[in-house]
Design a protein around this motif. Structure first.
Motif, PDB file in Angstrom:
ATOM      1  N   GLY A   1     -60.750  24.493  26.220  1.00 16.47           N
ATOM      2  CA  GLY A   1     -62.082  24.568  26.807  1.00 16.47           C
ATOM      3  C   GLY A   1     -62.030  24.363  28.300  1.00 16.47           C
ATOM      4  N   ARG A   2     -63.200  24.369  28.912  1.00 17.26           N
ATOM      5  CA  ARG A   2     -63.309  24.193  30.361  1.00 17.26           C
ATOM      6  C   ARG A   2     -63.275  22.710  30.682  1.00 17.26           C
ATOM      7  NH1 ARG A   2     -68.060  24.280  34.130  1.00 17.26           N
ATOM      8  NH2 ARG A   2     -67.109  24.660  36.156  1.00 17.26           N
ATOM      9  N   GLY A   3     -62.388  22.329  31.564  1.00 21.10           N
ATOM     10  CA  GLY A   3     -62.230  20.924  31.896  1.00 21.10           C
ATOM     11  C   GLY A   3     -62.745  20.584  33.280  1.00 21.10           C
ATOM     12  N   ALA A   4     -63.158  19.348  33.429  1.00 19.32           N
ATOM     13  CA  ALA A   4     -63.536  18.790  34.722  1.00 19.32           C
ATOM     14  C   ALA A   4     -63.000  17.364  34.754  1.00 19.32           C
ATOM     15  CB  ALA A   4     -65.046  18.801  34.887  1.00 19.32           C
ATOM     16  N   TYR A   5     -62.722  16.875  35.937  1.00 18.36           N
ATOM     17  CA  TYR A   5     -62.076  15.575  36.066  1.00 18.36           C
ATOM     18  C   TYR A   5     -62.942  14.589  36.826  1.00 18.36           C
ATOM     19  CZ  TYR A   5     -57.881  18.026  34.581  1.00 18.36           C
ATOM     20  OH  TYR A   5     -56.970  18.760  33.864  1.00 18.36           O
ATOM     21  N   VAL A   6     -62.819  13.316  36.423  1.00 16.96           N
ATOM     22  CA  VAL A   6     -63.512  12.222  37.098  1.00 16.96           C
ATOM     23  C   VAL A   6     -62.504  11.074  37.238  1.00 16.96           C
ATOM     24  CG1 VAL A   6     -64.461  11.230  34.971  1.00 16.96           C
ATOM     25  CG2 VAL A   6     -65.604  10.796  37.126  1.00 16.96           C
ATOM     26  N   ALA A   7     -62.580  10.353  38.354  1.00 17.45           N
ATOM     27  CA  ALA A   7     -61.629   9.279  38.634  1.00 17.45           C
ATOM     28  C   ALA A   7     -61.761   8.149  37.625  1.00 17.45           C
ATOM     29  CB  ALA A   7     -61.844   8.746  40.042  1.00 17.45           C
ATOM     30  N   VAL A   8     -60.654   7.445  37.422  1.00 13.88           N
ATOM     31  CA  VAL A   8     -60.647   6.269  36.551  1.00 13.88           C
ATOM     32  C   VAL A   8     -61.223   5.112  37.364  1.00 13.88           C
ATOM     33  CG1 VAL A   8     -59.213   4.699  35.209  1.00 13.88           C
ATOM     34  CG2 VAL A   8     -58.631   7.110  35.307  1.00 13.88           C
ATOM     35  N   ASP A   9     -62.539   5.114  37.505  1.00 10.39           N
ATOM     36  CA  ASP A   9     -63.246   4.109  38.292  1.00 10.39           C
ATOM     37  C   ASP A   9     -64.646   3.967  37.699  1.00 10.39           C
ATOM     38  OD1 ASP A   9     -64.674   2.638  40.184  1.00 10.39           O
ATOM     39  OD2 ASP A   9     -63.579   3.516  41.870  1.00 10.39           O
ATOM     40  N   VAL A  10     -64.997   2.757  37.313  1.00  7.88           N
ATOM     41  CA  VAL A  10     -66.291   2.511  36.666  1.00  7.88           C
ATOM     42  C   VAL A  10     -67.449   2.894  37.593  1.00  7.88           C
ATOM     43  CG1 VAL A  10     -67.783   0.738  35.666  1.00  7.88           C
ATOM     44  CG2 VAL A  10     -65.345   0.707  35.189  1.00  7.88           C
ATOM     45  N   ASP A  11     -67.324   2.592  38.886  1.00  8.38           N
ATOM     46  CA  ASP A  11     -68.396   2.904  39.833  1.00  8.38           C
ATOM     47  C   ASP A  11     -68.625   4.411  39.934  1.00  8.38           C
ATOM     48  OD1 ASP A  11     -68.762   0.201  40.373  1.00  8.38           O
ATOM     49  OD2 ASP A  11     -67.303   0.223  42.018  1.00  8.38           O
ATOM     50  N   ILE A  12     -67.529   5.186  39.923  1.00  8.67           N
ATOM     51  CA  ILE A  12     -67.657   6.643  39.999  1.00  8.67           C
ATOM     52  C   ILE A  12     -68.239   7.190  38.694  1.00  8.67           C
ATOM     53  CG2 ILE A  12     -66.352   8.798  40.206  1.00  8.67           C
ATOM     54  CD1 ILE A  12     -64.581   7.355  42.253  1.00  8.67           C
ATOM     55  N   ALA A  13     -67.863   6.606  37.546  1.00  9.23           N
ATOM     56  CA  ALA A  13     -68.423   7.023  36.261  1.00  9.23           C
ATOM     57  C   ALA A  13     -69.930   6.736  36.223  1.00  9.23           C
ATOM     58  CB  ALA A  13     -67.711   6.316  35.112  1.00  9.23           C
ATOM     59  N   LYS A  14     -70.338   5.595  36.764  1.00 11.60           N
ATOM     60  CA  LYS A  14     -71.772   5.267  36.825  1.00 11.60           C
ATOM     61  C   LYS A  14     -72.505   6.235  37.751  1.00 11.60           C
ATOM     62  CE  LYS A  14     -71.421   0.388  35.664  1.00 11.60           C
ATOM     63  NZ  LYS A  14     -71.500  -0.994  36.129  1.00 11.60           N
ATOM     64  N   ARG A  15     -71.845   6.621  38.839  1.00 14.05           N
ATOM     65  CA  ARG A  15     -72.443   7.601  39.765  1.00 14.05           C
ATOM     66  C   ARG A  15     -72.602   8.956  39.073  1.00 14.05           C
ATOM     67  NH1 ARG A  15     -69.569   9.357  45.331  1.00 14.05           N
ATOM     68  NH2 ARG A  15     -70.664  11.324  45.493  1.00 14.05           N
ATOM     69  N   ALA A  16     -71.625   9.325  38.236  1.00 14.87           N
ATOM     70  CA  ALA A  16     -71.708  10.583  37.485  1.00 14.87           C
ATOM     71  C   ALA A  16     -72.910  10.544  36.544  1.00 14.87           C
ATOM     72  CB  ALA A  16     -70.418  10.815  36.697  1.00 14.87           C
ATOM     73  N   LYS A  17     -73.153   9.380  35.932  1.00 16.08           N
ATOM     74  CA  LYS A  17     -74.303   9.231  35.029  1.00 16.08           C
ATOM     75  C   LYS A  17     -75.607   9.361  35.813  1.00 16.08           C
ATOM     76  CE  LYS A  17     -76.427   6.017  31.767  1.00 16.08           C
ATOM     77  NZ  LYS A  17     -76.289   4.744  31.051  1.00 16.08           N
ATOM     78  N   LYS A  18     -75.684   8.696  36.961  1.00 25.89           N
ATOM     79  CA  LYS A  18     -76.896   8.707  37.772  1.00 25.89           C
ATOM     80  C   LYS A  18     -77.214  10.112  38.279  1.00 25.89           C
ATOM     81  CE  LYS A  18     -78.367   7.019  42.141  1.00 25.89           C
ATOM     82  NZ  LYS A  18     -77.771   6.543  43.356  1.00 25.89           N
TER      83      LYS A  18
END
Length: 100
Positions: A44-61
């Motif tokens: 499938g189509r992939g996208a990447y996000v850093a292993v960082d809780v703050d960046i994951a929270k920013r992705a959610k926001k």
């Protein structure tokens, strides 16, 4: 001994290029299902996000993956991403960045 090339990928939230081992792959399959890909081998189509809780929270926001994959995602997906990022971040602090 020859030095190995380190595969680089772009973090979809920050736009920063990082080594693939320091990122979490999120994949969308043909059925438009979005899921985490701990192995990095799901089709499938992939996208990447850093292993960082703050960046994951920013992705959610910012609803980053909804925009990238053009699908509606449940809040539970982002909660799972944040939990997984927290887990991997703790592992990296314990064992170093080599672990995945």
């Amino acid at each position: 001994m020859k030095k190995r090339k380190i595969p680089m990928r772009k973090d979809i939230v920050t736009g920063e290029m990082m080594p693939k081992r320091q990122l979490i792959r999120v994949v969308k399959n043909k059925e438009n299902e979005v899921s985490l890909d701990p192995t990095g081998k799901k089709p499938g189509r992939g996208a990447y996000v850093a292993v960082d809780v703050d960046i994951a929270k920013r992705a959610k926001k910012e609803k980053t993956f909804e925009k990238a994959f053009h699908v509606q995602l449940d809040e539970s997906f982002y909660d799972e991403l944040i939990k997984y990022a927290d887990h991997l971040q703790a592992r990296q602090e314990l064992f170093g960045n080599d672990q995945k």
